[in-house]
Enzyme design. Structure first.
Site, mmCIF file in Angstrom:
data_model
loop_
_atom_site.group_PDB
_atom_site.id
_atom_site.type_symbol
_atom_site.label_atom_id
_atom_site.label_comp_id
_atom_site.label_asym_id
_atom_site.label_seq_id
_atom_site.Cartn_x
_atom_site.Cartn_y
_atom_site.Cartn_z
ATOM 1 N N ILE A 183 -39.397 -27.292 -9.741
ATOM 2 C CA ILE A 183 -40.565 -26.408 -9.578
ATOM 3 C C ILE A 183 -41.817 -27.217 -9.225
ATOM 4 O O ILE A 183 -42.719 -26.722 -8.560
ATOM 5 C CB ILE A 183 -40.748 -25.544 -10.856
ATOM 6 C CG1 ILE A 183 -39.668 -24.443 -10.869
ATOM 7 C CG2 ILE A 183 -42.146 -24.952 -10.961
ATOM 8 C CD1 ILE A 183 -39.602 -23.626 -12.131
ATOM 9 N N GLU A 196 -25.175 -40.956 -30.646
ATOM 10 C CA GLU A 196 -24.744 -40.155 -31.822
ATOM 11 C C GLU A 196 -23.607 -39.215 -31.448
ATOM 12 O O GLU A 196 -23.542 -38.077 -31.919
ATOM 13 C CB GLU A 196 -25.930 -39.413 -32.447
ATOM 14 C CG GLU A 196 -26.882 -40.390 -33.122
ATOM 15 C CD GLU A 196 -27.992 -39.732 -33.904
ATOM 16 O OE1 GLU A 196 -27.721 -38.743 -34.602
ATOM 17 O OE2 GLU A 196 -29.125 -40.233 -33.808
ATOM 18 N N ASP A 225 -23.543 -36.054 -39.332
ATOM 19 C CA ASP A 225 -23.536 -34.605 -39.569
ATOM 20 C C ASP A 225 -24.952 -34.071 -39.788
ATOM 21 O O ASP A 225 -25.326 -33.011 -39.300
ATOM 22 C CB ASP A 225 -22.752 -34.354 -40.872
ATOM 23 C CG ASP A 225 -21.577 -33.430 -40.665
ATOM 24 O OD1 ASP A 225 -21.021 -33.416 -39.556
ATOM 25 O OD2 ASP A 225 -21.234 -32.730 -41.637
ATOM 26 N N SER A 280 -17.721 -44.676 -28.970
ATOM 27 C CA SER A 280 -17.114 -43.412 -29.410
ATOM 28 C C SER A 280 -15.957 -43.687 -30.372
ATOM 29 O O SER A 280 -15.720 -42.929 -31.309
ATOM 30 C CB SER A 280 -16.571 -42.644 -28.192
ATOM 31 O OG SER A 280 -17.546 -42.568 -27.184
ATOM 32 N N ILE A 283 -28.424 -51.182 -30.490
ATOM 33 C CA ILE A 283 -28.977 -50.851 -31.807
ATOM 34 C C ILE A 283 -30.478 -50.570 -31.659
ATOM 35 O O ILE A 283 -31.274 -51.486 -31.383
ATOM 36 C CB ILE A 283 -28.705 -51.993 -32.825
ATOM 37 C CG1 ILE A 283 -27.191 -52.296 -32.867
ATOM 38 C CG2 ILE A 283 -29.237 -51.613 -34.210
ATOM 39 C CD1 ILE A 283 -26.284 -51.085 -33.104
ATOM 40 N N GLY A 292 -41.831 -29.674 -7.189
ATOM 41 C CA GLY A 292 -41.727 -30.223 -5.843
ATOM 42 C C GLY A 292 -41.823 -31.745 -5.863
ATOM 43 O O GLY A 292 -41.345 -32.381 -6.816
ATOM 44 N N GLY A 293 -42.462 -32.320 -4.853
ATOM 45 C CA GLY A 293 -42.560 -33.783 -4.755
ATOM 46 C C GLY A 293 -43.224 -34.405 -5.970
ATOM 47 O O GLY A 293 -42.818 -35.479 -6.433
ATOM 48 N N LEU A 331 -23.940 -49.329 -35.917
ATOM 49 C CA LEU A 331 -22.541 -48.911 -35.918
ATOM 50 C C LEU A 331 -21.833 -49.387 -34.645
ATOM 51 O O LEU A 331 -20.759 -49.980 -34.699
ATOM 52 C CB LEU A 331 -22.485 -47.371 -36.017
ATOM 53 C CG LEU A 331 -21.110 -46.704 -36.002
ATOM 54 C CD1 LEU A 331 -20.291 -47.130 -37.210
ATOM 55 C CD2 LEU A 331 -21.253 -45.179 -35.994
ATOM 56 N N PHE A 355 -29.812 -48.446 -37.623
ATOM 57 C CA PHE A 355 -28.451 -47.999 -37.942
ATOM 58 C C PHE A 355 -27.515 -48.744 -36.990
ATOM 59 O O PHE A 355 -27.584 -48.534 -35.777
ATOM 60 C CB PHE A 355 -28.413 -46.486 -37.685
ATOM 61 C CG PHE A 355 -27.087 -45.799 -37.852
ATOM 62 C CD1 PHE A 355 -26.649 -45.384 -39.099
ATOM 63 C CD2 PHE A 355 -26.299 -45.503 -36.738
ATOM 64 C CE1 PHE A 355 -25.445 -44.692 -39.242
ATOM 65 C CE2 PHE A 355 -25.101 -44.807 -36.874
ATOM 66 C CZ PHE A 355 -24.676 -44.403 -38.129
#
Ligand SMILES: Cc1cc2nc3c(=O)[nH]c(=O)nc-3n(C[C@H](O)[C@H](O)[C@H](O)COP(=O)(O)OP(=O)(O)OC[C@H]3O[C@@H](n4cnc5c(N)ncnc54)[C@H](O)[C@@H]3O)c2cc1C
Length: 382
Positions: free
Chosen positions: A336, A362, A238, A132, A157, A338-339, A125, A123
């Site tokens: 959570i 998008e 959409d 934007s 793209i 950690g390293g 565009l 696609f």
């Protein structure tokens, strides 16, 4: 095993539950794939997804409608296992979205190829000066004999370089700005298409900067009416924006699963990490973000499937919330761990890189906020 109770929500029909179970089984047996060579991985994934029949759902043949709930369920399930598998499925849908929604009978021949996994779609565009700001599209399509001649540049793209067919948007000039654009179906072997640069990103997938230099397309290559390109592009987005939210949801579920496993298996201060209330607080926020994202994604999909002509507001809410929430969930999962959370090769480390672009492409998060605000203001009569 992640929470599957959402499948009992009233947004779904039994066919969706059956599809989710079958895909779960397929994905468990076939994913993840090796990402060492992303071009080869994507080609292999498209072929495998096509062969298994999953790509049938990426487009709508003559007389069919895209089922957005199915699109979202497939993207969520694939993303939970393998980001590149989700990418490969999604691009077949987005790439051919204009043909699914507005394609002529002859154009649908390409759709059958992409739905079978025999051809790869893209696609096109975005341009260097119009991401934007789509109305600022500079690529031109001028009448030339029985068709059009296209000149310009397209950038970022996805599938650029490996695609067999592009849907490209160019200025035909019926009116200034957004009303002077048209969409075209452009086979990748058309003379004049150059891959100027392959773009490397933090979560690698095939991505390129294209130059169109006197690309000649027949008049029948136009998708929809002359000057309707912006409407075509927005209608495609959409449908596919909720599915970006669904992919983010899949990433977030994987991160939550990893965080739960880590919090219950890791002992610190003589007890499992999960016994610490502050860790429980993180887990609660993550679970809440995941469920809220799922509600918004499947609300948008259900609204479209129920016959709404446009779902710009619902799609924007789903994409905005699900992608931002997934970023938060993944960030907390890293914490959570950690390293180990930032160690290359850890699942949460790659998720941390994979989620980032979804908040940009998008339609960036800020753009989704504008869409939601405009809808709210319009409703208030302003
Ligand atoms: C990994 C990846 C894959 C992509 N794949 C494709 C593809 O397959 N096909 C394609 O055509 N494009 C693709 N894109 C391009 C993508 O859609 C654009 O990057 C995106 O639309 C943003 O455009 P831009 O990069 O030009 O940023 P800009 O338009 O310059 O925007 C920069 C930032 O400004 C802010 N902003 C923009 N507009 C507004 C506003 N109105 N109000 C407030 N803030 C605003 C946002 O934070 C935005 O991120 C891809 C991008 C990435 C990163």
């Amino acid at each position: 095993m992640p929470d599957r109770s959402f499948l009992d929500w009233p947004f779904f029909e039994s066919r969706h539950r059956a599809l989710a179970a079958a895909l779960e089984e397929w994905a468990a047996a076939n994913l993840p794939v090796d990402h060492g060579d992303v071009d080869a991985a994507c080609r292999g994934l498209v072929a495998a997804l096509g062969e298994a029949g999953w790509l049938r759902h990426s487009g709508a043949g003559a007389g069919e409608r895209l089922d957005v709930r199915t699109l979202c369920l497939i993207r969520e399930t694939l993303a939970r296992r393998d980001g590149l598998a989700d990418f490969s499925f999604a691009m077949q849908g987005l790439g051919m979205g204009a043909v699914s929604l507005f394609g002529s009978e002859p154009q649908r021949a390409w759709l059958e190829e992409t739905r079978a996994g025999r051809a790869i779609a893209a696609f096109a565009l975005t341009e260097p000066a119009s991401g934007s700001d789509v109305a600022n599209t500079a690529t031109t399509a001028v009448p030339d004999g029985n068709g059009y001649r296209l000149d310009g540049e397209k950038t970022y793209i996805s599938n650029g370089g490996i695609a067999d067919v592009y849907v490209v948007f160019a200025r035909t000039g019926e009116a200034p700005g957004a009303k002077g654009l048209s969409a075209f179906l452009m086979p990748a072997d058309t003379p004049g298409i150059g891959i100027e640069e392959r773009i490397e990103v933090m979560a690698p997938h095939p991505l390129a900067h294209l130059r169109l230099d006197g690309v000649k397309l027949p008049a029948e290559a136009m998708i929809g009416a002359p000057g309707a390109g912006f409407k075509v592009a927005m209608s495609v987005l959409d449908v596919f924006r909720p599915s970006v939210g669904a992919a983010a949801l899949g990433f977030a579920r994987r991160a939550l699963d990893a965080a739960l496993a880590r919090a219950t298996s890791r002992e610190i201060f003589g007890a499992p990490l999960a016994d610490l209330q502050m860790v429980q607080g993180h887990l609660a926020e993550m679970a809440l973000d995941v469920d809220a994202a799922a509600l918004l994604v499947y609300r948008a999909a259900w609204t479209k499937d129920s016959g709404a002509a446009r779902i710009s507001r619902e799609a924007a809410m789903a994409k905005l919330h699900a992608t931002e929430a997934a970023q938060r969930v993944i960030d907390q999962a890293v914490q959570i761990h950690g390293g180990d959370g930032v160690r290359v090769g850890e699942a949460v480390e790659s998720l941390y890189r994979e989620i980032r672009a979804l908040r940009i492409y998008e339609g960036a998060s800020d753009v989704q906020k504008l869409i939601i605000a405009r809808a709210a203001l319009a409703e208030a009569g302003r």
